[in-house]
Enzyme design. Structure first.
Site, PDB file in Angstrom:
ATOM      1  N   ASP A 197     -31.995 -19.296  10.842  1.00 56.98           N
ATOM      2  CA  ASP A 197     -32.368 -20.443  11.673  1.00 56.98           C
ATOM      3  C   ASP A 197     -33.133 -19.925  12.894  1.00 56.98           C
ATOM      4  OD1 ASP A 197     -32.213 -23.259  12.522  1.00 56.98           O
ATOM      5  OD2 ASP A 197     -30.961 -22.452  14.123  1.00 56.98           O
ATOM      6  N   THR A 252     -37.667 -25.128  13.301  1.00 58.24           N
ATOM      7  CA  THR A 252     -37.678 -24.227  14.465  1.00 58.24           C
ATOM      8  C   THR A 252     -38.365 -22.896  14.152  1.00 58.24           C
ATOM      9  OG1 THR A 252     -35.446 -23.536  13.829  1.00 58.24           O
ATOM     10  CG2 THR A 252     -35.616 -25.189  15.551  1.00 58.24           C
ATOM     11  N   THR A 253     -38.322 -22.458  12.886  1.00 54.21           N
ATOM     12  CA  THR A 253     -39.012 -21.218  12.508  1.00 54.21           C
ATOM     13  C   THR A 253     -40.507 -21.485  12.357  1.00 54.21           C
ATOM     14  OG1 THR A 253     -37.029 -20.557  11.292  1.00 54.21           O
ATOM     15  CG2 THR A 253     -39.026 -19.317  10.843  1.00 54.21           C
ATOM     16  N   ASP A 294     -28.904 -29.236  10.942  1.00 55.38           N
ATOM     17  CA  ASP A 294     -30.310 -29.479  10.595  1.00 55.38           C
ATOM     18  C   ASP A 294     -30.433 -30.661   9.636  1.00 55.38           C
ATOM     19  OD1 ASP A 294     -30.813 -27.327  12.160  1.00 55.38           O
ATOM     20  OD2 ASP A 294     -31.836 -26.126  10.638  1.00 55.38           O
TER      21      ASP A 294
END
Length: 535
Positions: free
Chosen positions: A69, A102-103, A400
């Site tokens: 994550d 988020t990545t 998520d």
């Protein structure tokens, strides 16, 4: 300049050799900033997609975290460089606003910085690059609106929501159980959602975990789980149609606010004091019984005498329950939190169909389940796993999935994943670049090239030939005018993301592009790095 002391305690000032210091300005500062941003993006690049690698992070006190994550990796990294901290903030913003991607947002920002570096070397001014990126992000934003599709769902047809949550979970460690976890996440969100207002309060979903069992044992409870047990081992372990008194006052005699001392010099005085204490306990328990309570949940503890009395009066009790849990119990059972025994009335009692104590494994760990509540708008996802790391990673993955389901309820537009949206935007931005006569068209083309970095990273992480795979998919999109062709990461045999059911939320993808562009613009406009010792 620094202050120091000699062996006699006298202060003296140390002045650094100013002539040996170098301060970064202009192009050098911009290149150093870009290098710092690219270094952070490079770390996360290998974690992108369903076949992305995991990172092991060790905290200063020796705790180990294994995750892919992006927000968690950057949160736990010890970052000193100020530009690198901006990238951490970028990932955190995406996590707070959308909860997923988020990545991807950091990989995107890193690619934009890489392209900007090439333009700077060609002599293009950073302001013109930033303006070009702004124009390109607007083109990409509008193109995403055009290629997006509406996903129709309701309380009975939840399959679209489940498929989208499965896409999110496919890149996590827990992907072998993605179907069951996605169903749990969707049911939890729909239980607390207000579909008329298209709003979801995720605070009503409690995520609890306990080591033991296997991941498949994870369950959704329409109620609340409290990591406590009954205060006395002989109290009943199961209560049907419970009427719950929720208290924030302790089961003990009142204490004076000021300092005090009690002198006891005879047996009679001691007996009187003991009888008075017992009367206090008797009155407290009787007040709970009088209003019809069959279970007491207390924020504070109570001593053995009160515990013994509660057991004898057949009034089960749970002590040391946290404030957040008390609020959730009050919401779920329709009860009121009572601060004083004098205010306890039958109307303030919460109601639950079943309260039971459940033991786990051979460790004698116990938890209280409060189920079939009067108001089922507070639910708990109870995660099981082989070790603490697995449970923590599952919690992050569930978070998520919950955020994705919430975003779809707010805005039910989706785009297709597997890099399909980025490739389609890249083609649209490249085509639009010729309409701009100024130097900005170079930056717009660079933005289009940067968009290709996401599908290229997906192909690379899946063990495919990145350039060859990207070229084939891009030419297929142009030939067929099909914005749903993406990278076949799972080797299914088709590039059509509709057939693979790989979806992402439109607002998540748009937010990624806007946030990445904003941060890159900020980094490009920094041309001087001043440290505290420079002034």
């Amino acid at each position: 300049m620094a202050l120091a002391f000699d062996e006699f305690g006298r202060p003296f000032i140390i002045i650094k050799e100013q002539e040996s210091k170098t301060r970064l300005r202009g192009l050098d500062a911009q290149k150093a900033n870009i290098a710092a941003g690219k270094a952070v993006a490079r770390i996360l690049r290998t974690s992108l997609g369903p076949k992305g690698m995991d990172k092991m992070l060790q905290s200063p006190d020796g705790d180990i975290t294994i995750t892919n994550d992006g927000a968690t990796i950057l949160e736990q990294m010890d970052v000193d460089n100020q530009i690198a901290k901006l990238m951490v903030e970028l990932s955190r913003s995406q996590d707070y606003e959308i909860g997923d991607g988020t990545t991807g947002v950091v990989v995107m920002a890193g690619a934009l910085l890489e392209q900007a570096e090439r333009l700077l070397e060609r002599g293009i001014h950073p302001i013109r690059i930033a303006e070009g990126y702004e124009m390109a992000s607007r083109i990409a934003y509008e193109h995403l609106e055009r290629i997006a599709q509406k996903f129709e769902f309701d309380a009975t047809n939840t399959e679209p929501l489940i498929q989208t949550c499965m896409t999110t979970l496919s890149s996590k460690i827990v992907n072998r159980c993605k179907r069951s976890l996605a169903e749990i996440a969707v049911k939890a969100v729909l239980a607390v959602a207000d579909l008329e207002r298209r709003d979801v309060n995720l605070d009503l979903i409690k995520v609890e975990g306990k080591v033991g069992g296997k991941l498949e044992d994870t369950e959704l409870i329409y109620g609340i789980i409290v990591d406590k047990d009954m205060s006395h081992p002989q109290m009943p372990k199961e209560i049907q149609d419970a009427k719950i008194a929720i208290l924030t006052c302790p089961f003990e005699p009142p204490k004076p606010k000021t300092k005090h001392k009690v002198d006891i010099d005879t047996v009679e005085k001691f007996q009187t004091l003991r009888q008075q204490e017992q009367k206090y306990f008797d009155d407290m328990v009787q007040k709970c019984k009088d209003v019809g309570a069959t279970l007491v949940i207390c924020q504070w503890g109570f001593d053995d005498e009160a515990n013994h009395l509660l057991m004898h009066r057949n009034l089960p009790a749970v002590r040391w329950v946290g404030g957040v849990e008390l609020e959730l119990i009050a919401i779920a059972t329709g009860g009121r939190i009572v601060p004083r025994f004098q205010e306890l009335t039958p109307e303030k009692l919460g109601r639950a169909g079943l309260v039971r104590e459940k033991a786990f494994g051979t460790t004698k760990d116990r938890m209280i389940y409060i189920e079939h509540c009067a108001n089922s708008r507070a639910v708990t996802i109870f995660i099981r796993g082989g070790n603490k790391m697995m449970i923590e990673e599952t919690k992050r993955s569930i978070h998520d999935a919950l955020c994705v389901a919430r975003n779809l309820i707010r805005n039910n537009s989706i785009v297709y994943g597997g890099g399909a949206a980025e490739i389609s935007c890249s083609i649209a931005v490249e085509a639009a670049a010729d309409k701009y006569p100024g130097v900005e068209q170079y930056a717009i083309r660079a933005f289009a090239d940067a968009l290709d970095s996401v599908p290229m990273a997906l192909a690379e992480n899946s063990g495919l030939q990145p350039i060859e795979t990207l070229s084939a998919v891009k030419s297929q999109q142009i030939k067929e005018n099909n914005p749903w062709c993406g990278i076949d990461c799972n080797d299914v045999g088709t590039n059509d993301m509709r057939e693979q059911n790989v979806f992402e939320t439109l607002i998540g993808k748009q937010q990624q592009m806007l946030l990445a562009t904003q941060v890159v613009k900020m980094i490009l406009k920094i041309d001087d790095v001043i440290s505290p010792s420079d002034y």
